[in-house]
Design a protein around this motif. Sequence first.
Motif, PDB file in Angstrom:
ATOM      1  N   ILE A 279      -4.965 -25.756  21.805  1.00 40.23           N
ATOM      2  CA  ILE A 279      -5.249 -26.933  20.990  1.00 40.23           C
ATOM      3  C   ILE A 279      -4.892 -26.673  19.525  1.00 40.23           C
ATOM      4  O   ILE A 279      -4.279 -27.511  18.856  1.00 40.23           O
ATOM      5  CB  ILE A 279      -6.730 -27.336  21.125  1.00 40.23           C
TER       6      ILE A 279
ATOM      7  N   TYR B 262       1.244 -30.474  12.256  1.00 40.81           N
ATOM      8  CA  TYR B 262       1.057 -30.457  10.803  1.00 40.81           C
ATOM      9  C   TYR B 262       2.306 -29.940  10.086  1.00 40.81           C
ATOM     10  O   TYR B 262       2.782 -30.558   9.121  1.00 40.81           O
ATOM     11  CB  TYR B 262      -0.142 -29.580  10.433  1.00 40.81           C
TER      12      TYR B 262
ATOM     13  N   LEU C 146      -2.056 -28.645  17.087  1.00 39.32           N
ATOM     14  CA  LEU C 146      -2.391 -29.243  15.792  1.00 39.32           C
ATOM     15  C   LEU C 146      -1.559 -28.641  14.670  1.00 39.32           C
ATOM     16  O   LEU C 146      -1.084 -29.364  13.774  1.00 39.32           O
ATOM     17  CB  LEU C 146      -3.882 -29.046  15.510  1.00 39.32           C
TER      18      LEU C 146
END
Length: 217
Positions: free
Chosen positions: A101, A109, A105
């Motif tokens: 996870i 980003y 992310l």
Amino acid sequence: MIPKLKITFVLILCIFSLICFSLVATQIQGQRIAHFDHNVISLIQGMESPGLTLFMKVFTFIGSTPIVVVIALTAILFLYFVLHHRFELIFFISIVAGTGIVNLLLKLYFARQRPDLHRLIQETGYSFPSGHSMEAFALYASLAFLLWRHLSTRISRSITIIICSIMIVLIGISRIYLGVHYPSDVLGGYLASGVYFTLGVWLFQWYKEYRAYKFAK
């Protein structure tokens, strides 16, 4: 009285990994990182041969999501049915699943495009940090940490550490060799996973001490 959180060696490693990851992450568009990536790619891909390519493809396959899931499920079954350690099971699942996870992310980003120099396989998605490197670090570092606690001899512990370290390094190198990641992607993956892993170990150790304190009262 509840024991206070202590600054441990593991927490220091976590902070150090975070600082190093931040330095790499802030420089991924800079000339220094570009120079570093170019030199390492030239060195690793300069050794290209049919046999080595097959070897690297094997390790990339070992580091792929389906194989990671199979190895993780095997470890989960072993922890639950053989060792009967449910808290260690929670730790292992949290580290391996959580790392995936965190990687997703971070990739969203930074949105770094993959290298397009000399690809030997095709990959999609963003490049930084390397998902294979992060998952390899999380999986094999967690296995080494948990197995270490149940191995009684120095030789068995040393062998476990060596094997897990080799798996982490070769999976990372395979991504550079095959042309789907910059070296800084792999380094960033190790550091990001190191932050998450060491934080998990620190919380694991603190909770074990907290439980021991409560039961000793």
